[in-house]
Design an enzyme around this catalytic site. Structure first.
Site, PDB file in Angstrom:
ATOM      1  N   THR A 284     119.057 -15.974 -32.892  1.00 32.61           N
ATOM      2  CA  THR A 284     118.574 -15.668 -31.543  1.00 32.61           C
ATOM      3  C   THR A 284     117.586 -16.762 -31.171  1.00 32.61           C
ATOM      4  OG1 THR A 284     118.747 -13.309 -32.002  1.00 32.61           O
ATOM      5  CG2 THR A 284     117.417 -13.952 -30.115  1.00 32.61           C
TER       6      THR A 284
ATOM      7  N   LYS B 158     122.184 -11.731 -25.073  1.00 34.42           N
ATOM      8  CA  LYS B 158     121.288 -11.182 -26.106  1.00 34.42           C
ATOM      9  C   LYS B 158     119.875 -10.994 -25.533  1.00 34.42           C
ATOM     10  CE  LYS B 158     119.383 -10.460 -30.180  1.00 34.42           C
ATOM     11  NZ  LYS B 158     119.606  -9.330 -31.041  1.00 34.42           N
TER      12      LYS B 158
ATOM     13  N   LYS C 113     109.433 -11.409 -30.348  1.00 34.38           N
ATOM     14  CA  LYS C 113     110.085 -12.730 -30.242  1.00 34.38           C
ATOM     15  C   LYS C 113     111.113 -12.716 -29.096  1.00 34.38           C
ATOM     16  CE  LYS C 113     113.655 -15.496 -32.381  1.00 34.38           C
ATOM     17  NZ  LYS C 113     114.631 -15.684 -33.438  1.00 34.38           N
TER      18      LYS C 113
END
Ligand code: NAD
Length: 298
Positions: free
Chosen positions: A93, A168, A243
């Site tokens: 990611t 995502k 994050k």
């Protein structure tokens, strides 16, 4: 398919590489950490001492690394050594800018590339039930799909280069916001004398219904499998949610998108992490909301 090189054999990459081995692929793995290498070996991965050794003879190279800077550093090394035509796929990611740069690096060296971040956490990585969100050329996606099916249950082509990463980031912004919304509702309900079960029974069949409530309920009881029943052990650590929310805010700033709730969610998860909650499951943020509510009325 020819041999697969797997770079980054941590909590996610290790079990993903092991599932490729289980599906019959020859996998050569590399990681900087001796502990990660040892675990990967236990999963049947042939571990090697360098990126160069891992990619020798591989038709596909998969990276699963902490963040964009790691991915770009490794991809820079990769494009200097792999033959043109080698398929490069990043499952980490990472921020949109790094994802685009990785695709550009690959294209400049004649390598097809995909961004294929995952959802499903370490449990999904071990069980081979991850969801892959894939960005890149449709023909390249078709070529890689069978390999992804060895590691995941749902494989979704989201569009061109970096569309997987976009999906995502947007999905996890919804998740971060909705978990705080559900936590706030339970804390308010407690103060109104409402039982957890009563609020769950109503909201789970009403317009407040969402995944954070019905699958991952942040209070113990209504959903016995949720981390709330196990001391908020992750699951999905709050530090990783922070994050991802920060990635959403960087993307929002770049595109001039108005995401005030995403911004607030990022601030709240930062506070939760600063106060020691980073390694807890992200649903544990309800405890911070409750504690801060209590101190406000004292
Ligand atoms: P991790 O820290 O457990 O693993 C990362 C691995 O990369 C480590 O073993 C590290 O030694 C290795 N590494 C770093 N730089 C390297 C380099 N230059 N060469 C070779 N190896 C290198 O992280 P993780 O939990 O496996 O997460 C990996 C990615 O997946 C992250 O981008 C994360 O955001 C994403 N992700 C994680 C989860 C989760 O639940 N853990 C869920 C979805 C997505």
């Amino acid at each position: 398919m020819s041999a697969i090189a797997f770079i980054g054999l941590g909590h996610m990459g290790g079990p993903m590489a092991a599932n490729l081995v289980k599906a019959g692929h020859a996998v050569r793995g590399f990681d900087l950490s001796p502990a990660s290498l040892e675990l990967a070996r236990a999963g049947g991965v042939t571990t090697v001492a360098s990126v160069g050794e891992a990619v020798s003879g591989a038709g596909l190279v998969i990276t699963m690394l902490p963040a964009g800077a790691h991915v770009l550093a490794v991809w820079q090394e990769l494009v200097a050594i792999v033959p043109p035509g080698t398929l490069l796929m990043d499952c980490s990611t990472i921020d949109m800018g790094s994802a685009r740069k990785a695709h550009a690096l690959a294209a400049a060296h004649g390598c097809p590339a995909l961004d294929a971040p995952v959802s499903g956490g370490t449990g999904g990585a071990s069980a081979g039930t991850l969801t892959f969100m894939v960005g890149g050329d449709a023909a390249v996606f078709a070529e890689a799909k069978q390999v992804l099916e060895a590691m995941g249950r749902r494989i979704i082509h989201c569009g061109d280069a970096s569309a997987g990463q976009a999906a995502k980031i947007c999905n996890n912004m919804i998740l971060g916001i909705s978990m705080i919304a559900v936590g706030e509702a339970f804390v308010l309900g407690e103060r109104l004398g409402l039982s957890h079960q009563a609020l769950f029974d109503v909201a789970s069949v009403s317009s407040g219904q969402c995944w954070s409530l019905t699958t991952y309920c942040p209070v113990p009881g209504p959903v016995p499998t949720s981390p709330a029943n196990y001391g908020y052990e992750p699951g999905f650590a709050a530090a990783l949610m922070l994050k991802d929310l920060n990635l959403s805010q960087a993307a929002a700033e770049d595109t001039g998108s108005m995401t005030p709730l995403g911004a607030k969610a990022a601030l709240l998860y930062q506070l939760f992490a600063d106060e020691g909650g980073g390694e807890k499951d992200f649903s544990g943020i309800i405890n911070m909301l409750r504690e801060k509510s209590a101190s406000d009325t004292e």
